[in-house]
Design a protein around this motif. Structure first.
Motif, short mmCIF file in Angstrom:
data_model
loop_
_atom_site.label_atom_id
_atom_site.label_comp_id
_atom_site.label_asym_id
_atom_site.label_seq_id
_atom_site.Cartn_x
_atom_site.Cartn_y
_atom_site.Cartn_z
N GLU A 273 -3.54 1.01 -3.13
CA GLU A 273 -3.45 -0.31 -2.50
C GLU A 273 -2.95 -1.37 -3.48
O GLU A 273 -3.15 -1.28 -4.70
N ASN A 274 -2.26 -2.35 -2.90
CA ASN A 274 -1.81 -3.54 -3.64
C ASN A 274 -1.08 -3.17 -4.94
O ASN A 274 -1.41 -3.62 -6.02
N VAL B 253 2.80 -0.32 4.63
CA VAL B 253 2.57 0.91 3.87
C VAL B 253 3.91 1.53 3.53
O VAL B 253 4.79 1.66 4.40
N THR C 37 0.87 -1.17 0.00
CA THR C 37 0.00 0.00 0.00
C THR C 37 0.90 1.22 0.00
O THR C 37 1.81 1.33 0.84
#
Length: 434
Positions: free
Chosen positions: A21-22, A54, A9
């Protein structure tokens, strides 16, 4: 080393500020090469699993005095001017180069462990700080603090300090694979008279360097400036011509609307130091008003002797909370703005934003990975809020500077942490007892 960070992320903090995200981040030749889908055409030497983490730009501590970690917990609960004149300055007069090296190394360990990848420092024996930056792999902006002496032989001493700054610039600016910059640093208007500031400006002209200075930190400083010059410290140095140079102004707590207008028009970067300002009872900087006026406001810890840590996540949290309380406005300095202050605004303040401060293609790979699999970061409603209001420095799991992994799995790879703590403790005890 080419690195792939998979399934991460990302909070980029550049033109895009929303979490992604991802995604995947490719680092090639020290820079961000690609963000997004997996690329079979990019050879990588190392893959980092970003699941549950993150990625954030490395935090930038835009104003500190890192070797003052040797005086952490030494002089507390004392007003600023008494703290300086009766506690700090007498001990600093006994400092040796070796003390600065170990104090700087101790602080660099603390900063790396809490996600700081770049810092701006003002102190003495700055060659030792340069060595510490070079060995550790962190990024730094160095400045030799200039305080004008008076009395016998003062002119020679003051000129020698200017020569120290010139040598620091020539020896270290652009060194450590480009991870080092040097600025010129008149400590403050109350420690540097107008004629000395003029000499400092001439040196800045000669070197093509920016200025790092303390401004309007306390009410006393502002009152004394009006008594002496009939104007605020900010108006005083503005009238001297200081702001024609790129200027990093630490604190700016007690500022008028006229001061803020000057700071904005002259593109002066302000460094808010909420933890230190609280501890030394200096007051509350009008951060939201400065931001609304277009001033670039960055974040710093100040020295560890007046904070008493170098944890930038704490400063992010304080910047967001204090300004809400002071303005009685719950949307003042929102979470994303506080994070900007610690990342891209810090890079802008140091004139380094073309290379660092955000995770964007083409920029230097200065980034950190935060382990979000912690109870205090659950549930995962809002990543930005979690970072500003819940995250701790100890949640930083990996640190990459200039494309090099300097901490992974919470372990610093470049320097011997136990050796540094031992020698820093030894230096601190010796310093106090000299």
């Amino acid at each position: 080393m080419n690195i792939l960070i998979k399934n991460i992320t990302l909070l980029p903090m550049g033109e895009k500020i929303e979490p992604i995200e991802n995604t995947n981040i490719y680092i090639v030749d020290k820079r961000i090469e690609h963000i997004g889908y997996l690329r079979g055409d990019i050879k990588v030497d190392k893959i980092i699993d970003g699941k549950g983490k993150v990625a954030l730009p490395g935090l930038i501590n835009a104003h500190t005095h890192i070797a003052m970690s040797l005086l952490r917990n030494y002089a507390d609960d004392v007003p600023l001017h008494k703290w300086l004149t009766e506690k700090i300055w007498p001990v600093e007069a006994k400092l040796k180069a070796e003390d600065i090296y170990w104090g700087s190394m101790l602080s660099i360990v603390e900063m790396i462990q809490s996600g700081v990848t770049c810092f701006s420092d003002m102190y003495f024996f700055m060659d030792e700080v340069g060595k510490a930056v070079e060995e550790s792999g962190i990024r730094g902006v160095l400045s030799r603090g200039l305080i004008e002496e008076s009395g016998d032989n003062s002119e020679a001493i003051n000129n020698e300090k200017l020569e120290d700054t010139k040598n620091l610039y020539n020896n270290w600016n652009g060194k450590a694979d480009g991870r080092l910059k040097v600025m010129v640093a008149p400590h403050a208007p109350y420690t540097c008279g107008p004629s000395y500031i003029e000499k400092i400006m001439k040196l800045a002209d000669e070197l093509g360097a920016g200025i790092h200075i303390h401004l309007s930190e306390t009410r006393k400083e502002v009152e004394d400036s009006f008594n002496q010059f009939n104007k605020s410290p900010i108006k005083h140095v503005h009238d001297l011509g200081l702001f024609k140079y790129p200027t990093l102004a630490a604190h700016c707590v007690h500022v008028s609307d006229e001061d803020i207008e000057i700071l904005s028009k002259k593109n002066v970067a302000v460094v808010n130091n909420p933890g230190s300002n609280l501890k030394l009872a200096s007051g509350f900087a009008p951060v939201q008003k400065m931001l609304d006026s277009g001033v670039c406001v960055a974040l710093g810890t100040d020295g560890a002797s007046s904070n008493n840590n170098l944890n930038m996540f704490e400063e992010i949290n304080l910047a967001a909370l204090i300004n809400k309380g002071v303005t009685e406005d719950a949307v003042s300095v929102p979470a994303i703005k506080a994070i900007e202050m610690a990342t891209i605004n810090g890079a802008k303040a140091l004139n380094w934003d073309e290379e660092i401060g955000s995770i964007e293609i083409g920029k230097k790979a200065d980034l950190i990975l935060i382990d979000m699999e912690k109870p205090h970061l659950y549930p995962k409603h809002n990543i930005v809020s979690a970072i500003a209001y819940s995250c701790q420095g100890s949640d930083v799991e990996t640190v990459i500077v200039d494309g090099n992994i300097i901490m992974e799995g919470y372990e610093i790879k470049t320097i011997d942490v136990e050796k540094i703590m031992y020698n820093a403790e030894k230096s601190a005890k010796s310093l106090i007892n000299r």
